[in-house]
Write a protein that holds these residues in place. Structure first.
Motif, PDB file in Angstrom:
ATOM      1  N   LEU A 154     -12.359  19.752  18.471  1.00 49.94           N
ATOM      2  CA  LEU A 154     -12.624  18.371  18.864  1.00 49.94           C
ATOM      3  C   LEU A 154     -12.815  17.455  17.664  1.00 49.94           C
ATOM      4  CD1 LEU A 154     -15.015  18.889  21.894  1.00 49.94           C
ATOM      5  CD2 LEU A 154     -12.607  18.257  21.931  1.00 49.94           C
ATOM      6  N   GLY A 155     -12.085  16.362  17.692  1.00 50.19           N
ATOM      7  CA  GLY A 155     -12.175  15.375  16.634  1.00 50.19           C
ATOM      8  C   GLY A 155     -11.233  15.625  15.480  1.00 50.19           C
ATOM      9  N   GLY A 156     -10.791  16.864  15.308  1.00 43.67           N
ATOM     10  CA  GLY A 156      -9.876  17.200  14.216  1.00 43.67           C
ATOM     11  C   GLY A 156      -8.438  17.249  14.694  1.00 43.67           C
ATOM     12  N   GLU A 157      -7.560  17.577  13.768  1.00 43.83           N
ATOM     13  CA  GLU A 157      -6.148  17.696  14.085  1.00 43.83           C
ATOM     14  C   GLU A 157      -5.947  18.790  15.126  1.00 43.83           C
ATOM     15  OE1 GLU A 157      -3.272  19.595  11.209  1.00 43.83           O
ATOM     16  OE2 GLU A 157      -2.741  17.480  10.983  1.00 43.83           O
TER      17      GLU A 157
ATOM     18  N   ASP B  96      -3.588  13.670  15.529  1.00 46.44           N
ATOM     19  CA  ASP B  96      -3.802  13.676  14.080  1.00 46.44           C
ATOM     20  C   ASP B  96      -5.268  13.687  13.687  1.00 46.44           C
ATOM     21  OD1 ASP B  96      -1.059  13.588  13.677  1.00 46.44           O
ATOM     22  OD2 ASP B  96      -1.020  11.399  13.599  1.00 46.44           O
ATOM     23  N   GLY B  97      -6.153  13.796  14.634  1.00 47.19           N
ATOM     24  CA  GLY B  97      -7.580  13.761  14.353  1.00 47.19           C
ATOM     25  C   GLY B  97      -8.120  12.346  14.492  1.00 47.19           C
ATOM     26  N   VAL B  98      -9.413  12.230  14.581  1.00 46.37           N
ATOM     27  CA  VAL B  98     -10.035  10.922  14.807  1.00 46.37           C
ATOM     28  C   VAL B  98      -9.785   9.986  13.632  1.00 46.37           C
ATOM     29  CG1 VAL B  98     -12.236   9.737  15.133  1.00 46.37           C
ATOM     30  CG2 VAL B  98     -11.785  11.858  16.352  1.00 46.37           C
ATOM     31  N   GLY B  99      -9.893  10.486  12.409  1.00 45.98           N
ATOM     32  CA  GLY B  99      -9.709   9.627  11.237  1.00 45.98           C
ATOM     33  C   GLY B  99     -10.851   8.635  11.122  1.00 45.98           C
TER      34      GLY B  99
ATOM     35  N   ARG C 181      -3.205   7.715  17.020  1.00 42.82           N
ATOM     36  CA  ARG C 181      -3.438   9.054  16.466  1.00 42.82           C
ATOM     37  C   ARG C 181      -2.710  10.141  17.256  1.00 42.82           C
ATOM     38  NH1 ARG C 181      -4.810   8.755  11.651  1.00 42.82           N
ATOM     39  NH2 ARG C 181      -5.866  10.734  11.791  1.00 42.82           N
ATOM     40  N   PHE C 182      -2.023   9.776  18.343  1.00 41.96           N
ATOM     41  CA  PHE C 182      -1.304  10.730  19.186  1.00 41.96           C
ATOM     42  C   PHE C 182       0.203  10.571  18.990  1.00 41.96           C
ATOM     43  CE2 PHE C 182      -5.335  10.268  21.332  1.00 41.96           C
ATOM     44  CZ  PHE C 182      -5.606  11.532  21.795  1.00 41.96           C
TER      45      PHE C 182
END
Length: 143
Positions: free
Chosen positions: A61-64, A90-93, A105-106
């Motif tokens: 969760l939250g990461g790639e 791609d992760g939250v960034g 990010r998707f």
């Protein structure tokens, strides 16, 4: 609930998810999906389907990560159909950028091919490939 309290709670959740530990990959990997997959083999001798399901978007969760599957159908030694479909994350960034546009990010993962080896020498078109995304509005990830 006050706006400041809601904002503080949202920031705490984002920071918790973004700093979660990452597990080491032990399953099948893919050029299309980040993380590890879960292997399923369907069929035995003769015809069969090799299926790999990717759930790393939920496991990290939250990461790639990714959510989708790769499936390949074959008869004997001949590959007939291959399908890769799902979503890569791609992760939250940076939190501010993610909150202002979370869909950036998707990306869509899609790759399809079919080959009919019994028609390869007949002069008839015996294969088909498509890697264009069937979803508009999101970037596509090439495999």
């Amino acid at each position: 609930m006050h706006a400041a309290t809601r904002t503080s709670l949202m920031l705490a959740v984002i920071l918790t998810v973004a700093t979660a530990p990452v597990a080491a990959a032990t399953g099948p990997t893919s050029p299309c999906f980040p993380g590890e997959g879960h292997q399923f083999d369907i069929g035995g001798e003769g015809a069969g389907i090799d299926l790999v399901v990717f759930l790393s978007m939920f496991e990290n969760l939250g990461g790639e990560g990714g959510f989708g599957m790769e499936a390949g159908g074959s008869v004997g030694n001949d590959s007939i159909v291959q399908l890769r479909a799902g979503v890569a994350f791609d992760g939250v960034g940076p939190a501010a950028a993610f909150l202002s546009n979370p869909f950036s990010r998707f990306s869509v993962v899609y790759d399809y091919s079919m080959t009919l080896p019994m028609f390869a020498d007949s002069g008839i078109e015996s294969s088909y490939e498509d890697d264009g995304s069937p979803v508009s509005g999101l970037d596509a990830t090439a495999c």
